[in-house]
Design an enzyme around this catalytic site. Sequence first.
Site: not given
Ligand code: MIG
Length: 966
Positions: A571, A574, A649
Amino acid sequence: MEPTPAPGGLLDEVRGFLSDLKREWPDIFRSRPRLPAPPEAPAAAPPAAAPAKPPKPGTDAAHFHERASHWAPRLGVTFGRVSVKDQKSLWGSCSRAGNLNFSWRLRLAPPEVLDYVVVHELAHRLEMNHSPRFWAHVARLCPDYKSHRKWLRLNGEALYKARRAAALLLLLALAAAGASAQGWKAIPPVTAVEALPDGIELTAGAAKVRITSFRDGVIRVRFAPEGGFPKTASWAVDEAPRPVPVSIDDRDSEVRMTAGAITVAAAKSPLSVRFLDAAGNVLSADEPALPMASQGERVRDWKTMPPDELYFGLGDKAGPMNRRGRAFALWNTDAYGWGESTDPLYKSIPFFIGLRRGAAYGIFFDNAYRSSFDFGKETANALSFGADGGDLDYFFLAGPEPKDVVERFAALTGRPPLPPLWALGYQQCRYSYYPEARVRELAKTFRDKKIPADAIYLDIDYQEGYRPFTINRAYFPTFEKMIKDLRAEGFRTIAITDLHIARAPNQRYRPYEAGEKLDAFVKNPDGTEYVGRVWPGDSVFPDFTLTRVREWWGGLYKDFVGMGVAGFWNDMNEPAVFNETKTMPLDTVHRLDGGPTLDHRAVHNVYGMENARATYDGLRRLRPDERPFVLTRAAFAGAQRWAASWTGDNSSTWNHLAMSTPMLLSLGLSGYALVGDDIGGFAGSPSPDLLTRWMELGAFNPIFRNHAAKGTRDREPWVDGPEHESLRRRAIETRYALLPYLYTAMEETSRTGLPLMRPVFLDYPKAEDSYGDDRDFLFGPDLFVAPAFNEMPMAQDVRLPPGGWYEYGTSVVHDSTDTLSLQPALGVLPVFARAGSIIPQQPVVQDTDETPSGPLELHVYPGPDCRGTLYQDDGHTFAYQRGKFLRASYSCQAEPARLVVTSHLEHDSYSPWWSSEKLIVYGSKGEPKGVAIDGKPAKAEFDRATGALTILVPKARRDWTVAIAE
Ligand code: MIG
């Protein structure tokens, strides 16, 4: 420097439009009529939070604050505060029910349209703008709203147009004053043509354009404004060039290069390129007035836009699948709570498909800098693409079928590897399941309630202080045992491992210390390490452009792999950083293997992909014969080689449910086939009906994963009582029953790149009336899904793809010329099977480890061109690449008074779980006169209710023929 010509007469047209506007809407330019103030609403609404610092009275911000404070509580939102961002916009922050926080940016608007703007923007942000209920509510609060709205719509529209026209005027003025430093530098006329072994090189003043054959049907065009072609390697291209022989025809005004079925015609003055098919039809052409240009480091290409051409692709962009009329930026962005018009989003896939009257071509702009694509927004009849840096380097991919284009793009940038079978099962996620007891309880509930599931995710709370590769022992005292126990219950565990490494010197945090020793992290221009704040606090960022860093990163998985964690979730790649720009500074330094360094502008869009690549490759080294499962949020073209992905999200709204399909279809067209979205919506809490509908739709997405944000209500299938539970169970069971079909289609994807979830036009390019369909899709070649997206059950028209289509699992068959008006009840997802398909299915299991009990099922929907295939292997190793798999093809043939179904075993090196096969033949007229298997009489059962005939073929792993006399 040549001045850039303005497209013919447009400047005058705009001037004319502005003066017309002034005449017709003098109010917009001078005095502004007052609107009656909206009436006060009942005091039942929640109180607005006091602003941290009230704006100065009399200012725009104060005015805005007043109207927003008025409306927000009436729409069930708590309004926080407002601040002036810059000359043109304001920021307001809001929250709803404690779990949906957002800030929202507004263009400054004159006081008269402020109410309109405030309500609309709020509605849009809350995703209520499509809900009739919401508007009924607004009408109750403000009975005059409708007339305001009408008045405002007209004026607002004119205002918007005026603003746009003014912007266009400015742009054109800039373009016309091309010699200015800000203007585009147009390419001069061709002065020399040189033949290359694989193409041509044109010299145009200082600039050079190189046009080469890359593969049959693939042409590469490169434009070097200063004449030097840099020797940059592509991040995306996976295929080696194999040019076809070219012939060159150099004439006075243009030079033509023919390579296979494609001819490129390059006009010499101004230098512009056209692509033609063998019959001489123009497939795509540079805009002659402004073809290729540069501006400082920026490069851009403009092409003409036939009025009837549609554009698809660009990966995970929101809104309608057809991109025409809009413009997009590609810059990987953590876009929590994105909406229909949020851009950019998480991924950058600079590839689009042009489709016109059944014929398609593709353009892949191989540039990882921030880029932008404009499909007629700047100028109505031109499209353009360009980037803030790097080369104008693009690939033209020939059709004519849309499938040819998708396959060529997949060949060029890589196909998704065959995923483990379990990854196609149902996946349960939330932010976050903890402590350990809750995870165990979750798993047990699935099994107790007999709701099939294969994967459980651990989100960031399983870690110590959100530090990647750690375990919070207070929450997970026996983590290792939990993984094993879950596995024994048929669950795979997927753990999140974000890339940001906590900057934790002298704390025995190994990833940091080892990374330091390796000099693994991204640097500032002054050579110090870049530190950014993310979940663990101050963090450092692996430089994934370095092979040694990718290898080191891959090795970090060793412990978790040893514990039996089956999949990993990358995750925030980016990369997301908690600061104003949401990412690292553009001047941070990435080092590349022994090469020149690149700043973050050049690397940003590929950073997440290289993270996923490092993870995938690491897992392959750690478990060489196990197919990795990696889920990534950020991606660039080609990331499908290493990871599945999801759309980030999203929100728990009906509109988001509707938006999920065009987004997933676009990803599939952009080479990204293994995708899903957060079922139920991430931000916010879905109503029971919304969640049920979403589960029903998700069963027909490539990845079927339920996920929810922290602080939102529970989201598991059973949380809304027995009725919803059984509907959701049924959706999941349908998915599991279809696994043989799904897996077969996935195997095809891994060879061809063709997505499982596909728009109708991919298989039926001539079906032009399906081009604008953002709701319906094909799931593999033989199933058509027409989901319901409305909160209120409303009848909806369904247009079937060409041919005949059976209602799934029945003998009711429709023709594509029938207009269906369906009123789908909750619990009914309209699915149709192609007349002429044979769909392999299996008895339902609780997870993919369980051996189905009973025969393999072949659901035969007779019709023309009747066929089906089956692919099976062990589901998790790479033995299939060594030939250990089974492939069967089936066909059926309607002869006078009889139907013949055959099986042909094409490849038989894997023993499947079944030995017999059960044929379910729909559309049977009644009890058959006789049934024979390989000429020997056999039994059949006729079910009057479904019109289906069931025939058991024992010992079916072979070639057989079943004849049914009707
Ligand atoms: O700043 O890991 O898109 O699926 O549950 C949020 C926590 C960080 C973003 C992801 C989301 C995930 C969440 N993450």
